[in-house]
Scaffold this active site. Structure first.
Site, PDB file in Angstrom:
ATOM      1  N   HIS A   1      40.772  51.151  42.331  1.00  0.00           N
ATOM      2  CA  HIS A   1      41.721  50.371  41.520  1.00  0.00           C
ATOM      3  C   HIS A   1      40.927  49.472  40.588  1.00  0.00           C
ATOM      4  O   HIS A   1      40.142  48.650  41.050  1.00  0.00           O
ATOM      5  CB  HIS A   1      42.639  49.530  42.417  1.00  0.00           C
ATOM      6  CG  HIS A   1      43.748  50.319  43.030  1.00  0.00           C
ATOM      7  ND1 HIS A   1      44.982  49.784  43.290  1.00  0.00           N
ATOM      8  CD2 HIS A   1      43.816  51.616  43.415  1.00  0.00           C
ATOM      9  CE1 HIS A   1      45.762  50.717  43.809  1.00  0.00           C
ATOM     10  NE2 HIS A   1      45.072  51.828  43.913  1.00  0.00           N
TER      11      HIS A   1
ATOM     12  N   TYR B   1      51.351  41.755  42.228  1.00  0.00           N
ATOM     13  CA  TYR B   1      51.495  40.426  42.824  1.00  0.00           C
ATOM     14  C   TYR B   1      52.553  39.705  41.997  1.00  0.00           C
ATOM     15  O   TYR B   1      52.345  39.466  40.809  1.00  0.00           O
ATOM     16  CB  TYR B   1      50.177  39.652  42.757  1.00  0.00           C
ATOM     17  CG  TYR B   1      49.090  40.174  43.683  1.00  0.00           C
ATOM     18  CD1 TYR B   1      48.364  41.320  43.362  1.00  0.00           C
ATOM     19  CD2 TYR B   1      48.792  39.512  44.876  1.00  0.00           C
ATOM     20  CE1 TYR B   1      47.370  41.796  44.207  1.00  0.00           C
ATOM     21  CE2 TYR B   1      47.796  39.980  45.723  1.00  0.00           C
ATOM     22  CZ  TYR B   1      47.089  41.122  45.390  1.00  0.00           C
ATOM     23  OH  TYR B   1      46.101  41.582  46.224  1.00  0.00           O
TER      24      TYR B   1
ATOM     25  N   PRO C   1      46.240  36.377  53.973  1.00  0.00           N
ATOM     26  CA  PRO C   1      45.978  37.732  53.460  1.00  0.00           C
ATOM     27  C   PRO C   1      46.021  37.889  51.945  1.00  0.00           C
ATOM     28  O   PRO C   1      45.612  38.937  51.439  1.00  0.00           O
ATOM     29  CB  PRO C   1      47.094  38.564  54.100  1.00  0.00           C
ATOM     30  CG  PRO C   1      48.190  37.600  54.367  1.00  0.00           C
ATOM     31  CD  PRO C   1      47.544  36.288  54.661  1.00  0.00           C
TER      32      PRO C   1
ATOM     33  N   LYS D   1      40.768  39.357  51.644  1.00  0.00           N
ATOM     34  CA  LYS D   1      39.362  39.072  51.933  1.00  0.00           C
ATOM     35  C   LYS D   1      38.954  39.305  53.392  1.00  0.00           C
ATOM     36  O   LYS D   1      37.763  39.377  53.691  1.00  0.00           O
ATOM     37  CB  LYS D   1      39.050  37.600  51.571  1.00  0.00           C
ATOM     38  CG  LYS D   1      38.878  37.376  50.076  1.00  0.00           C
ATOM     39  CD  LYS D   1      37.489  37.796  49.609  1.00  0.00           C
ATOM     40  CE  LYS D   1      37.401  37.991  48.134  1.00  0.00           C
ATOM     41  NZ  LYS D   1      37.612  39.370  47.654  1.00  0.00           N
TER      42      LYS D   1
ATOM     43  N   TYR E   1      37.967  38.687  43.424  1.00  0.00           N
ATOM     44  CA  TYR E   1      38.752  39.756  44.057  1.00  0.00           C
ATOM     45  C   TYR E   1      37.883  40.975  44.351  1.00  0.00           C
ATOM     46  O   TYR E   1      37.984  41.579  45.422  1.00  0.00           O
ATOM     47  CB  TYR E   1      39.913  40.141  43.131  1.00  0.00           C
ATOM     48  CG  TYR E   1      41.023  40.932  43.801  1.00  0.00           C
ATOM     49  CD1 TYR E   1      42.179  40.299  44.241  1.00  0.00           C
ATOM     50  CD2 TYR E   1      40.931  42.310  43.975  1.00  0.00           C
ATOM     51  CE1 TYR E   1      43.208  41.013  44.842  1.00  0.00           C
ATOM     52  CE2 TYR E   1      41.946  43.033  44.581  1.00  0.00           C
ATOM     53  CZ  TYR E   1      43.086  42.385  45.010  1.00  0.00           C
ATOM     54  OH  TYR E   1      44.103  43.094  45.613  1.00  0.00           O
TER      55      TYR E   1
END
Ligand code: PHB
Length: 397
Positions: free
Chosen positions: A74, A202, A291, A295, A383
């Protein structure tokens, strides 16, 4: 029954199994025990996003070849708020990516690789406590499936036994750790449907957060922010879809039969100590993150890459310096990940009792990130994961 080994590892999760693999590559023998059976370990649904560095460790050390073929790269995520959609392009901003590859698939690969290598890996063996941390021969006192006492004496004991670690007490004593609870949780579902989008979504709305994640072309994972005391049976399937749809306005979700529901509570925890004498704790045994930033498993992998290098120097060359420095070196990354997870969580969730000021401020914060090249790069860098300390050593072996 009493056995001796060089490194006794409690927990056959990602941290314990990867550590045994990295130690074996240096010729260091270990025993891994877990209270669960192989089937349970390989089928429990957990996280799904691997940082680029995690993928590199798994592939470059021969721990998993399937991650690159069966996993999906991704190159970004979608952030939705205030009726708008924004893409954070990881590759364009930081030249890195993440992989969607469920944790239980990583575990299947690691278990298979360890068993093929002749690893002493014992399922249904429950550690009760760790003794003699401050001697040269620490011990794990455990019980096997039939209730027989098992004692494993080692040069080093590693607690990779998750958030309910029994090894932690031998390391932290009564001092505990740094702790933060959050006033919300995630209601999670698994459903049989095709992905709703190419990348993860998100989404922040005035009613709360939602995350549209994936597991495979046929199975999807979705979450929405809920009260921590929510019962998993509180909603019908139709109500769950209504909530999810309302939390991702402007996107049509692909719906299908719901096969699993769970409520995940949010906690941040960092143990005050990660090492006492010859006993070390890693992964969830030493720290927990909420969450939102994905990580948890990645941080466990980072601990283990570092520890494996330190144990190599200690056990093969009697050089204690990296082992002594381990807790301090690990702690730096742990707190960066703690901060990122806390920041993503607070930026995207709605606090109970939030008023109009809080709401407008939050939109301002999200805009600060998505409308600035450096804002997007900050999120992308964290990220996709910071460089792994100790990586070079482990790959070279
Ligand atoms: C998941 O798929 O479980 C997942 C993905 C991304 C996150 C958290 C959880 O940030």
């Amino acid at each position: 029954m009493s056995t001796c080994t060089r490194v006794a590892i409690i927990g056959a999760g990602p941290a314990g199994l990867l550590l045994s693999h990295l130690l074996d590559r240096q010729g260091i023998e270990s025993i891994v025990i877990d209270s669960r059976g192989r089937e349970e370990i390989e089928t429990t649904i957990r996280a799904g996003i691997l940082e680029q560095g995690t993928v590199e460790v798994l592939t470059d050390t021969g721990a998993s070849h399937r991650v690159r073929s069966a996993g999906q790269m991704h190159e970004g995520i979608e952030l939705r708020f205030d009726g708008e959609s924004h893409r954070i392009d990881f590759t364009a901003t930081v030249g890195r990516a993440v992989w969607l590859y469920p944790q239980h698939e990583v575990l299947k690969d690691l278990v298979a690789a360890r068993l093929a290598a002749g690893q002493d890996l014992r399922f249904h063996v429950t550690a009760e406590r760790v003794e003699d941390a401050e001697t040269d021969r620490p011990k794990v006192i455990a019980t096997d499936f039939d209730g027989n006492r098992v004692i494993i004496e080692a040069e080093i004991v590693v607690g990779a036994d998750g958030s309910r670690s029994v090894a932690r007490e031998a390391v932290t004593g009564t001092y505990g750790g740094y702790f933060r609870e959050y006033p919300f949780a995630w209601f999670g579902i698994l459903c049989e449907a095709p992905p709703s989008a190419e990348e993860l979504i998100y989404s922040n709305t005035p009613d709360g957060f939602a995350l549209i994640s994936q597991r495979s072309p046929e199975v999807q994972r979705m979450y929405f922010q809920c009260d921590p005391d929510t019962d998993t049976e509180a909603y019908s399937d139709a109500q769950l879809w209504d909530i999810l749809r309302s939390r991702v306005p402007g996107r049509t979700l692909k719906e299908g039969p719901i096969s699993k529901r769970d409520v995940l509570r949010f906690r941040s925890f960092v143990a005050h100590e990660m090492r006492r004498g010859r006993v070390v704790i890693v992964g969830d045994a030493a720290h927990t993150v909420p969450p939102t930033g994905a990580k948890g498993m990645n941080l466990a992998v980072a601990d283990v890459v570092l520890l494996s290098e330190a144990l190599g120097a200690f056990l093969l060359q009697a050089d204690e310096s990296l082992f002594n420095a381990f807790p301090e070196t690990a702690r730096k990354r742990i707190w960066k990940a703690q901060h990122f997870s806390w920041w993503m969580t607070n930026m995207l969730h709605v606090q109970p009792g939030a008023d109009d000021f809080d709401r407008m401020r939050q939109i301002g914060e999200l805009r600060t990130v998505v409308e600035s090249e450096s804002g997007r790069a900050y999120l992308a860098e964290a990220y996709t994961g910071w460089p792994l300390n100790g990586m070079e050593h482990n790959v070279r072996q």
